[in-house]
Write a protein that holds these residues in place. Structure first.
Motif, PDB file in Angstrom:
ATOM      1  N   PHE A   1       2.516 -17.852  37.126  1.00 62.59           N
ATOM      2  CA  PHE A   1       2.498 -17.982  38.585  1.00 62.59           C
ATOM      3  C   PHE A   1       2.924 -16.668  39.236  1.00 62.59           C
ATOM      4  O   PHE A   1       2.365 -16.247  40.247  1.00 62.59           O
TER       5      PHE A   1
ATOM      6  N   ASN B   1       2.316 -18.634  44.971  1.00 63.54           N
ATOM      7  CA  ASN B   1       3.587 -18.996  45.604  1.00 63.54           C
ATOM      8  C   ASN B   1       3.976 -20.416  45.220  1.00 63.54           C
ATOM      9  O   ASN B   1       3.319 -21.383  45.607  1.00 63.54           O
ATOM     10  N   MET B   2       5.062 -20.550  44.442  1.00 59.98           N
ATOM     11  CA  MET B   2       5.571 -21.872  44.071  1.00 59.98           C
ATOM     12  C   MET B   2       6.621 -22.277  45.100  1.00 59.98           C
ATOM     13  O   MET B   2       7.650 -21.620  45.242  1.00 59.98           O
TER      14      MET B   2
ATOM     15  N   VAL C   1       2.689 -25.846  44.554  1.00 62.16           N
ATOM     16  CA  VAL C   1       2.288 -24.457  44.781  1.00 62.16           C
ATOM     17  C   VAL C   1       1.287 -24.406  45.928  1.00 62.16           C
ATOM     18  O   VAL C   1       0.605 -25.392  46.233  1.00 62.16           O
TER      19      VAL C   1
END
Length: 280
Positions: free
Chosen positions: A215, A221-222, A243
């Motif tokens: 990621f 973007n988590m 996410v």
């Protein structure tokens, strides 16, 4: 033709009921005593959708829901953020100076603690906010008032003595909209999306670090990562994550490929439009 139905947990007048009315005004909200019953109503076809609270900006995540989501057999198709407002309500004709005790669920009483103390009221726990209002309507008592959403006063014929008594006015609950459709239509490409999923990493050194590395390297973007235990086993830790983006986005697709390599279970629970509330 009969209305489509949307399931929620709680009594009529609960915050979840208000969320159903705000998001789906043309559907019939159907109350259920437990989250399991609400999920089953959707899964069994009695209701077409479910409105399920998952987290609150003050109280944190809603207990049990993360355990139920993966096993529910349902898919997430939407999210709604609802500002939470509590009101002190009593039987018709009762005045504030007659009231000595405020009744509601503990989490609601906690969110109104300073205001209730300032009013000089004792508190008493109830099973839920709407249930407190319903019980007061059924068993009138001039010394008691319910701390409940505004819709309860309308449904149960109570008078609101004080409005917006929550201590923090940014109090917000996030709800997920669920469907039994195993392959719901994808959200429009014109809208920013969120993807929710669960995974359990393999029992290897640094497996979580390696599973999540994709990621970062792919610029995904988590926005959420939470752990929870399954079946009380300390060694079987699941992760619930969210996410930005869709699984077909090249960066997210590569991240999921890497995650799958280091996981013994991986499941996408839903891809859905991001609520505009996120950008405020």
């Amino acid at each position: 033709m009969s209305k489509q139905r949307i399931a929620f947990q709680g009594e009529l007048g609960a915050n979840s009921h208000e969320a159903c009315v705000a998001a789906f005004p043309d559907m019939e909200p159907v109350p259920h005593a437990t989250f399991e019953e609400a999920f089953e109503a959707v899964r069994g076809g009695d209701c077409q959708l479910g409105m399920i609270p998952v987290e609150n900006s003050i109280a944190g995540r809603v207990a049990d829901v993360h355990h139920l989501l993966p096993s529910s057999g349902l898919k997430i198709i939407g999210e709604r953020f609802k500002p939470i407002h509590f009101h002190l309500m009593a039987n018709p004709g009762v005045t504030l100076d007659q009231v000595t005790t405020a009744v509601s669920m503990p989490i609601a009483l906690g969110q109104c603690r300073r205001t209730l103390r300032r009013m000089g009221l004792k508190t008493e726990a109830a099973g839920d906010t709407a249930g407190a209002a319903k019980r007061l309507a059924e068993q009138p008592d001039p010394t008691r008032a319910a701390v409940s959403p505004a819709l309860c006063a309308e449904i149960y014929g109570l008078d609101i003595l004080a409005r917006d008594i929550e201590d923090e006015h940014h109090n917000t609950t996030r709800f997920l909209v669920m469907t039994a459709d195993a392959n719901p239509p994808p959200p429009p490409f014109t809208q920013p999306c969120v993807t929710s999923f669960i995974f359990r990493v393999k029992n290897l050194p640094a497996a979580l670090y390696k599973a999540l590395g994709g990621f970062a390297t792919n610029g995904v973007n988590m926005t959420k990562l939470e752990s929870y235990m399954e079946n009380g086993a300390f060694t079987a830790t699941f992760f619930y994550a969210e996410v930005d983006g869709r699984p077909e986005d090249i960066g997210l697709a590569r991240a999921f490929e890497e995650l799958s390599f280091f996981s013994e279970r991986f499941e996408i629970l839903g891809v859905y439009p991001a609520d505009p509330f996120r950008s405020r």
